[in-house]
Design a protein around this motif. Structure first.
Motif, PDB file in Angstrom:
ATOM      1  N   VAL A 553     -16.591  -3.160  -2.137  1.00  0.00           N
ATOM      2  CA  VAL A 553     -16.072  -4.203  -2.670  1.00  0.00           C
ATOM      3  C   VAL A 553     -17.046  -5.163  -3.045  1.00  0.00           C
ATOM      4  O   VAL A 553     -15.865  -5.444  -3.583  1.00  0.00           O
ATOM      5  N   THR A 682     -12.215  -8.132  -1.597  1.00  0.00           N
ATOM      6  CA  THR A 682     -11.357  -6.952  -2.378  1.00  0.00           C
ATOM      7  C   THR A 682     -11.797  -6.677  -4.167  1.00  0.00           C
ATOM      8  O   THR A 682     -12.116  -7.730  -4.335  1.00  0.00           O
ATOM      9  N   SER A 687     -10.174  -1.539  -5.800  1.00  0.00           N
ATOM     10  CA  SER A 687      -9.073  -2.168  -4.669  1.00  0.00           C
ATOM     11  C   SER A 687      -7.582  -1.085  -4.476  1.00  0.00           C
ATOM     12  O   SER A 687      -7.255  -1.994  -5.866  1.00  0.00           O
TER      13      SER A 687
END
Length: 739
Positions: A553, A682, A687
């Motif tokens: 991420v 994220t 994600s």
């Protein structure tokens, strides 16, 4: 760790759950435009290939009128008309008769429609490379098929029932042909009829021509049921309008000449059957009359001979006026009785004694017989010779009248039969138009394009449903209750370097004028003003824990660039790679992962000075992950790590810890005890919302409050609904389009 974070209003959550965001759905489809376009083009290509693969379909039409049965005897008198009843055929019934084997079987036999031949060498590529593939043509002389190697002509192919619907292979040989199946091989000569006896029965075949070079041909003799079913599958018989009596016949196929010929023969076969049914009643009546006329003639001759002999023996007798009237009336009664008996005999060939017409005739016969009995009683009173004369004269007259009536009706019925044409009249015979009715290439192309677009749209929606990726900051806040404190746009320069597998990902060196760099500066400002205030005497580092729900991420990217931004304030910054399993922050600073956190915590004689490494940037020190230990979680929960953090806080202004993903390990929960800020990173469009929400829920269960979410790698474009988060840059930055 600061836990004074306000939750978003519960009403916002309820509204999000109960309402459908049509604009978000619209932007979702726009973001998936590539998938939709690919499927649309794929559907278009399949539609074009299908239009080329399928042979053109032609159609032939014909019209038949169902009318009242034509008598053709109106000018011959009403008496004979009464002998033949009239019947009106319903068009709905006739449509079913047309599709029956009674009508179709003569067509099948005439045109050899049960023989099916094909070229097995024609494959899918051949069908696509050619706009039309040759199909067989059935004629009364036989079956013909054109191939690349020559023509196939078969004039006869009959097999026993066991061989019906069984494929055979025909191959030209040096001396003629070879007919084979899985068990037998039969050899024969061209243009000669042959009869072979196989394992399952008799085979009769006459082959006139075959392709050269041993080109195989598949041949099958279909059963009558299979053949008529195939015809009915292509044949449409309907009544035009309601109760018009006009039947429209339509036949489709891949050869216009063949379709026209077959439909024409079907119409002719139906009309012939109809005419045969129409004259059946007249034929039966004539057959009955042909048996009765000789009998009546013999009876007349006998009665005349007896009467003449009586006159010769007794002379002429002058019968009185009364006797003449009785004789005349009696004669008329006999004529009427014979006519009624004849009519009754005709009716009883079709009806029983209980039929109303038969009962009516019986009643009339009873009345006439009663009157005749009265006359006979009256005549009984006449003199014996006169009575005998009257009787013989009456018998002769009756027999003559009956014979002449029968002969007259017989001749009239012969005229009627010659003029009967049935009650089906051909209005239009099929003609060859050579206009294709299928495939409708334009319609197929449009439908294929539409179906492809729909499938692409469904795939985009299904993918979004099954893999609801992170895209909308407002949706994240509503779903998790945690504010999105920064959206970091994708750096085009960094994306290009990632393709070349460059290890340096610090924006200060490769893209310092980008929107991404400005966004991280905004993140620094947000953190500075949200950090808890501390007394100057109690100087200790502000600890920021950066984690994520899953690998990839961008935790290390955010941690390294955030440390560089803080160092610009002349603050001492320490970065700790707390992911002792798979941490890769050492690549960011071009250093080795050795002598790091794992080594310090697992060794008794470890020295902090060997664990903290300076970097090439001022004010930034770095602790790598070290050698991977077998119990990293236990080491982070040890007193040694707690003492380490206490010691480090006294020497730095900011400590940034990069922890393992929350869903992969529980290290982040332990590290959060030392953090002033816990941030979750994220990644945009990668994600999963559900995973992020579950990771935050797991932290909350451990009494860890997440202070903010960082939305990383956001892509800007006209199809991204939330591009307004970073639409403008500051300073001399030029706005760049995303990769």
């Amino acid at each position: 760790m600061n836990t004074d974070i306000k939750k978003l209003p519960e009403q916002a959550n309820n509204r999000d759950n109960n309402e459908i965001d049509l604009s978000a759905l619209f932007w979702l489809l726009l973001r998936g435009w590539k998938v939709i376009i690919i499927f649309a083009l794929l559907g278009l290509a399949l539609g074009l290939l299908y239009s080329r693969y399928v042979n053109p379909t032609f159609k032939a039409d014909g019209l038949v009128q169902i009318d009242e049965k034509s008598k053709g005897i109106e000018a011959l008198g009403e008496n004979i008309s009464d002998l033949i009843g009239s019947e009106v055929s319903k068009a709905q019934t006739e449509t079913e008769l047309i599709k029956s084997r009674m009508v179709l079987e003569p067509v099948v036999n005439l045109l050899h429609l049960g023989i099916r031949i094909s070229d097995p060498t024609v494959g899918y590529v051949d069908r696509l490379s050619s706009s039309r593939i040759h199909t067989q043509v059935n004629t009364p002389e036989g079956v013909i098929l054109e191939t690349e190697e020559g023509q196939v002509r078969v004039s006869q192919f009959n097999v026993s029932q066991e061989y019906s619907n069984t494929p055979f292979t025909l191959v030209r040989s040096n001396t003629g042909f070879v007919l084979s199946n899985d068990f037998d091989d039969f050899k024969g000569q061209l243009n000669q009829p042959h009869q072979f006896r196989g394992v399952d029965g008799i085979i009769q075949i006459t082959v006139e021509d075959l392709p050269n070079r041993e080109h195989p041909i598949s041949i099958t003799k279909q059963s009558l049921q299979t053949t008529t079913d195939d015809i009915n599958a292509a044949l449409t018989v309907i009544e035009k309008g309601q109760k018009t009596g006009i039947i429209e016949l339509s036949l489709i196929g891949h050869n216009q000449q063949q379709v026209t010929l077959v439909l024409n023969q079907i119409i002719q076969s139906y009309v012939d059957q109809n005419k045969s049914r129409g004259s059946e009643e007249t034929t039966k009546t004539l057959e009955f009359m042909e048996t009765q006329i000789p009998l009546l003639r013999g009876k007349l001759e006998d009665s005349e001979a007896i009467f003449n002999k009586f006159r010769e023996e007794n002379g002429t007798i002058d019968v009185g006026q009364e006797a003449e009237l009785l004789l005349k009336e009696n004669s008329q009664l006999d004529v009427q009785l014979n006519e009624l008996k004849l009519k009754k005999a005709d009716l009883t060939t079709y009806y029983t004694e209980e039929h109303p017409l038969v009962i009516q005739i019986n009643d009339q016969l009873q009345v006439l017989n009663n009157r005749k009995q009265e006359i006979d009683n009256t005549i009984t009173g006449l003199p014996k010779i006169q009575r005998e004369f009257l009787k013989l004269s009456e018998d002769t007259g009756i027999n003559r009248e009956v014979y002449l009536t029968m002969l007259k009706n017989y001749e009239q019925l012969k005229i009627v039969k010659a003029g009967q044409i049935g009650f089906a009249r051909i209005i239009d015979l099929p003609i060859s138009t050579y206009r294709t009715i299928a495939p409708k290439k334009m319609l197929i192309t449009l439908l294929a394009l539409l179906v492809g677009t729909m499938l692409g749209t469904m795939l985009v929606l299904l993918r979004s449903l099954l893999r609801n990726t992170v895209k909308d900051p407002e949706r994240l806040e509503s779903k998790t209750g945690i504010p999105v404190i920064a959206t970091i746009p994708r750096s085009p320069s960094l994306s290009r370097l990632s393709k070349s597998k460059s290890s340096n990902r610090l924006l200060a060196y490769i893209d310092h004028n980008s929107l991404s760099y400005e966004a991280i500066k905004s993140l620094r400002t947000n953190l500075m003003f949200s950090m808890p205030k501390q007394a100057s005497a109690d100087k200790r580092a502000q600890v920021i824990l950066i984690s994520g729900e899953s690998p990839g991420v961008g935790k290390s990217f955010i941690s390294g660039n955030l440390a560089e931004i803080f160092s610009q304030l002349n603050k001492k910054v320490l970065i700790i790679d707390a992911d002792m399993r798979l941490g890769e922050m050492h690549k960011l600073f071009n250093t080795s992962p050795d002598n790091g956190l794992g080594d310090y915590l697992s060794r008794e004689d470890s020295d902090l000075s060997n664990t903290v490494h300076p970097t090439s940037m001022d004010y930034i020190d770095f602790i790598p992950r070290g050698k991977q230990p077998h119990n990293p979680t236990s080491l982070l929960a040890s007193e040694k790590f707690s003492s380490l953090m206490t010691e480090l806080k006294a020497h730095y202004d900011y400590i940034i810890m990069d922890s393992p993903p929350v869903l992969a390990a529980s290290d982040a929960i332990i590290l959060s005890a030392y953090a002033d800020k816990v941030l979750m990173v994220t990644r945009y469009n990668r994600s999963i919302e559900g995973q992020l929400a579950y990771a935050i829920k797991q932290l909350n269960k451990a009494n860890v409050q997440v202070d903010g979410i960082i939305l990383n790698d956001v892509q800007q474009g006209i199809m991204d609904k939330y591009s307004y988060h970073y639409s403008y840059a500051y300073g001399n930055n030029q706005q760049v389009s995303p990769k």
